[in-house]
Design an enzyme around this catalytic site. Structure first.
Site, short mmCIF file in Angstrom:
data_model
loop_
_atom_site.label_atom_id
_atom_site.label_comp_id
_atom_site.label_asym_id
_atom_site.label_seq_id
_atom_site.Cartn_x
_atom_site.Cartn_y
_atom_site.Cartn_z
N GLU A 134 -55.69 -22.45 -68.75
CA GLU A 134 -56.26 -21.46 -67.84
C GLU A 134 -56.95 -22.09 -66.62
OE1 GLU A 134 -55.91 -18.28 -67.86
OE2 GLU A 134 -54.99 -18.00 -69.83
N SER A 171 -16.04 4.82 -82.07
CA SER A 171 -15.44 6.06 -81.57
C SER A 171 -16.44 7.01 -80.92
CB SER A 171 -14.71 6.78 -82.71
OG SER A 171 -13.61 6.01 -83.16
#
Length: 683
Positions: free
Chosen positions: A94, A365
Site C-alpha cells: 500500500e 436444442s
C-alpha cells in the site's frame, strides 16, 4: 567621448547576486509560509470522523434485501496484537515509504499528477496509508482535486497529531477485508479462525491483498486470483528486504487452511443475485467498492422476493441430495420489461459462489428456436416439409457433418416444422440452417441479445456454441414479445446518501424480428408440451398455456420457455463437464422449470399467446399438408402469415364425387372456453 562597456563577467556576477538574493528570500518566504501552515494545522482540531453509512439493497416490493455492513464486524486491537508480517505486508503493497514521508509521497504524487494531467482525468491515485486513513475517517470517495487537496491537509494533520505507529493502528483497524470483516482482527477470524497476532507470513500476505478489492480478491470468491495477489505482495516484501526471497517462496507454497464457511452466519436469500448486483454497481455503473460498501447508497432492484423464495425452495427440493456435485441455474424475468425476478446461480452459495446463470454452456436444442425464427422470416412456414432420415452434410467444400437424432430415432418421412420442434428433430434443424446459411442464424441470434461468440457452422443449429442462461433467457423474451428485444434489468435506481439519483434504468425495446414470425414460432413451441413432445413429461404439472424448448448435450440439460407474463431458463449439469444422465438428471431441468413456472404464477390467471394482425388460422390434414375437410381423421390447427397458408383441399378421405367442405377454425368464444380449462386456482 569613448563609452566604457561593462565586462560580461561583471554583468553575470551582478545578475547572479540578484538571483541568489531572490532565491534566498523565496526560500525564507516559503519556509515561513510552510511553518505558519504547519503551526496552523497543528493548532486546528481534526474534524469529526466520517461515519460510514450502510448501503441498502431493496427488492422490487420495497423490502430490504440486504445491507452491506449491518453492525460492522470490527474488533479493535492494539498494534502489538497484529502480526508484524501483516503490518509489513500492508506497508509493502500500500505505501512502501510510509515510515519516511510526512503524509504523502512526493514521488508517487508527482507521477499521479503527471498521468492525471495527461489524461485530463483523476485516473491515477497516489494515496499513502495516511491519506487513505484521512479519506476513510473524514471524507467521501469522490474523485476531485478539491477532495485530494483536503485529503493532503488532513493527512498532514494526522502526521502532526499522531505517531506512525498510532496511524498504522488506526488504519489496520479501519480497512475493509470483505465478508463484513472490518479491521485486521475481524479479518483474521473470518478467514482463518484465529487472532491477528497469530497470523503466519503466508496468511498475512493473503489478507493484505484483499482491501484493494474485497469482493475481487477474496479467497472465498476466487482463490486463484487471491493467490496471484499474495505472490505479488510477497515479492514486494522481498524487494523491500522485509523477508528473504526464500521466505517468499516458502510462504507462497504454504497450504492455507481457511475457516469453514458453514461456521459463519447463514446465507441470506438471493446470494447470487446480490453478487450480480455488486458486479453491476462497480463494473457497469463505475461506483467504487468503498462507496458501494460504505456510501449509504440506496439500490432498488427488480427481484421479486416471493418468486425468489419459490425458486430456491423448488431447486432445493428437486435436486438430489445424494449428488451434491450436480449443479443448477435458474433465471426468470418479465419479458415485457426485462426485469429479472428470480436468480439461482447454484445449489449452495456457501460452498460455491460461482454464478452459473452467467456461465457459458452449450445450449443444445434450446438454441433451435432462434434458428427457426430466422427461417420463418426467410421463406419457411410452419408447414415446410423436409425428410427426417440419416443424412451426411457437406460444407466448406470438403468438410462433412453427420448429425444424429436422439436415440437414433428418425421419422424416415417428410415432417413439418411443428413436428420438428415438438420432437427436436436434428436432421430437420441442420437442413434448415443449411438452407439459410449459418451466418444468417448468427446475425439473428445477435439481434435477439446473444453476445457470446457463435461459430457460423452447420452444428450451430444444434446449439454447439456456448451461451449463458441469462443470454438465452433474453433471446426467448424477444420471441414472446413479438420480436421486441429487451435488455435484462436488475437495478432500477441507485441513490446516494442525499437522495440524488446516480443511476436510473428504464425498459428499452428494440424490434429485432418480424412480429408475425415471432408469434408463429411461439405457437409452434407450445407443441413441445404436447403428447410426444420433449417437454410432455412435465405437462401434467402445468395449468396454463406455456411454450418453450428443451435442450441437451452429453453434459447439459436445459429448458427455456415462457408464458406471456414470465420467461424462465433452467440449466442442470456438472461444473467439470461430467456426463449427464438424460433420463434421470436431465429430467430435473424440466421438473424445476415446470414447478417454478406454475408456483411463480399461481396467483395470476392464465394468459393467452395472442396473435397479431396478419395471421390466419386453418385446419390442416397433417399427412397431406393440405387444407383439412370434415372427412380428414386427425386435422390440426395451424397458424400462418396471411397468404402463405395452403390453398388446396385434402381429397384423400373424401367419399366418391363429394365436394370438399373446409373445416372452419374455432371462433373466439370457443377458444376462451378452451382457455378456461387450463386454470385451476388453488392447485
Amino acid at each position: 567621448m569613448e563609452v566604457i562597456r561593462e565586462a560580461p563577467l561583471i554583468r553575470y556576477l551582478r545578475w547572479a547576486k540578484q538571483f541568489l538574493k531572490f532565491l534566498i528570500l523565496s526560500i525564507l518566504f516559503a519556509s515561513c509560509a510552510a511553518l505558519l501552515l504547519l503551526l496552523y494545522l497543528r493548532s486546528q482540531p481534526l474534524p469529526e470522523a466520517f461515519i460510514k453509512q450502510t448501503t441498502t439493497i431493496y427488492s422490487a416490493n420495497g423490502d430490504v434485501l440486504d445491507t452491506m455492513h449491518r453492525g460492522e464486524n470490527r474488533i479493535l486491537v492494539p498494534l502489538q496484537d497484529i502480526a508484524p508480517d501483516l503490518i509489513n505486508a500492508t506497508i509493502a503493497i500500500e505505501d512502501r515509504t510510509f515510515r519516511e514521508h510526512y503524509g504523502f509521497d512526493f514521488k508517487r504524487l508527482g507521477m499521479a499528477v503527471y498521468v492525471n494531467v495527461i489524461h485530463m482525468d483523476m485516473q491515477q491515485g497516489a494515496s499513502t496509508i495516511t491519506q487513505q486513513l484521512a479519506r476513510n475517517l473524514y471524507l467521501t470517495m469522490e474523485k476531485t482535486w478539491d477532495r485530494k487537496i483536503r485529503e493532503a491537509f488532513l493527512a498532514i494533520q494526522l502526521e502532526l497529531n499522531y505517531s506512525k505507529d498510532e496511524i498504522l493502528e488506526m488504519y489496520m483497524n479501519q480497512i475493509y477485508y470483505g465478508h463484513s470483516a472490518y479491521g485486521a482482527q475481524a479479518a483474521a477470524q473470518t478467514y482463518f479462525g484465529k487472532d491477528a497476532k497469530n497470523l503466519s507470513l503466508a496468511e498475512s500476505a493473503m489478507l493484505a491483498g484483499i482491501p484493494k478489492g474485497p469482493t475481487y480478491y477474496s479467497p472465498f470468491a476466487d482463490f486463484e486470483r487471491a493467490k496471484s495477489r499474495q505472490k505479488l505482495i510477497l515479492n514486494a516484501m522481498a524487494r523491500d528486504e522485509m523477508i528473504t526471497p526464500q521466505q517468499a517462496e516458502q510462504a507462497y507454497a504454504e497450504k492455507l487452511v481457511f475457516r469453514e464457511r458453514s461456521t459463519q452466519a447463514a446465507v441470506d436469500p438471493a446470494p447470487y443475485f446480490r453478487d450480480y448486483i455488486a458486479n453491476l454497481v462497480k463494473n457497469k455503473y463505475g461506483i467504487e467498492e468503498e462507496q458501494f460498501i460504505h456510501g449509504g447508497l440506496k439500490i432498488y432492484t427488480t427481484l421479486d422476493p416471493v418468486m425468489q423464495k419459490k425458486a430456491e425452495e423448488i431447486v432445493s427440493s428437486v435436486m438430489p441430495a445424494d449428488n451434491p456435485n450436480l449443479q443448477v441455474a435458474l433465471v426468470a424475468m418479465d419479458p415485457l420489461t426485462g426485469q429479472i425476478k428470480a436468480m439461482v446461480g447454484g445449489r449452495n452459495y456457501q460452498e460455491s459462489q460461482y454464478n452459473r446463470v452467467l456461465a457459458k454452456r452449450q445450449p443444445g436444442s434450446a438454441f433451435k428456436p432462434i434458428m427457426y425464427l430466422a427461417a420463418l422470416q426467410n421463406g419457411f412456414t410452419p408447414l415446410t416439409m423436409m425428410k427426417s432420415e440419416p443424412t451426411v452434410f457437406t460444407y466448406d467444400r470438403n468438410k462433412q457433418y453427420i448429425p444424429r437424432n436422439f436415440g437414433g430415432r428418425y421419422a424416415n418421412a417428410m415432417i413439418n416444422m411443428r413436428e420438428a420442434i415438438k420432437t427436436s428433430d436434428n436432421i430437420y434443424a441442420v437442413k434448415t440452417i443449411d438452407f439459410l446459411g449459418p451466418q444468417k442464424v448468427v446475425e439473428q441470434a445477435q439481434k435477439l441479445g446473444i453476445k457470446s461468440p457463435l461459430l457460423a457452422v452447420p452444428s450451430l443449429a444444434l446449439g454447439t456454441s456456448p451461451v449463458s442462461p441469462l443470454e438465452l433467457n433474453a433471446a426467448y423474451a424477444a420471441i414472446v414479445n413479438k420480436g421486441e428485444a429487451v435488455t435484462p434489468i436488475a437495478i432500477t435506481r441507485i441513490e446516494d446518501n442525499k437522495g440524488n439519483v446516480l443511476v436510473e434504468e428504464k425498459t428499452e425495446k428494440t424490434l429485432v424480428a418480424d412480429p408475425v414470425a415471432s408469434s408463429l414460432l411461439v405457437n409452434l413451441m407450445q407443441s413441445v408440451f404436447e403428447r410426444s413432445g420433449t417437454g410432455y413429461r412435465v405437462a401434467n404439472e402445468l395449468n396454463r398455456p406455456v411454450a418453450g424448448k428443451t435442450g441437451s448435450t452429453d453434459v447439459d440439460a436445459w429448458l427455456s420457455g415462457f408464458t406471456p407474463q414470465l420467461v424462465t431458463t433452467v440449466w442442470v449439469g456438472y461444473d467439470k463437464n461430467q456426463k449427464v444422465d438424460d433420463v434421470k438428471e436431465g429430467y430435473l431441468s424440466k421438473k424445476i422449470w415446470a414447478q417454478f413456472m406454475e408456483s411463480a404464477l399461481k396467483d395470476q390467471p392464465p394468459a393467452l399467446f395472442d396473435m397479431p394482425a396478419g395471421v390466419v388460422s386453418v385446419y390442416i390434414d397433417p399427412s397431406s399438408g393440405k387444407l383439412a375437410t370434415e372427412h380428414c381423421p386427425a386435422p390440426e390447427l395451424f397458424y400462418f402469415a396471411s397468404g402463405t397458408e395452403p390453398q388446396e383441399y385434402c381429397t384423400d378421405h373424401l367419399p366418391a364425387n363429394e365436394t370438399p367442405t373446409p373445416l372452419e377454425p374455432p371462433d373466439s368464444s370457443t377458444f376462451w372456453q378452451r382457455m378456461g380449462s387450463w386454470w385451476k386456482p388453488g392447485e
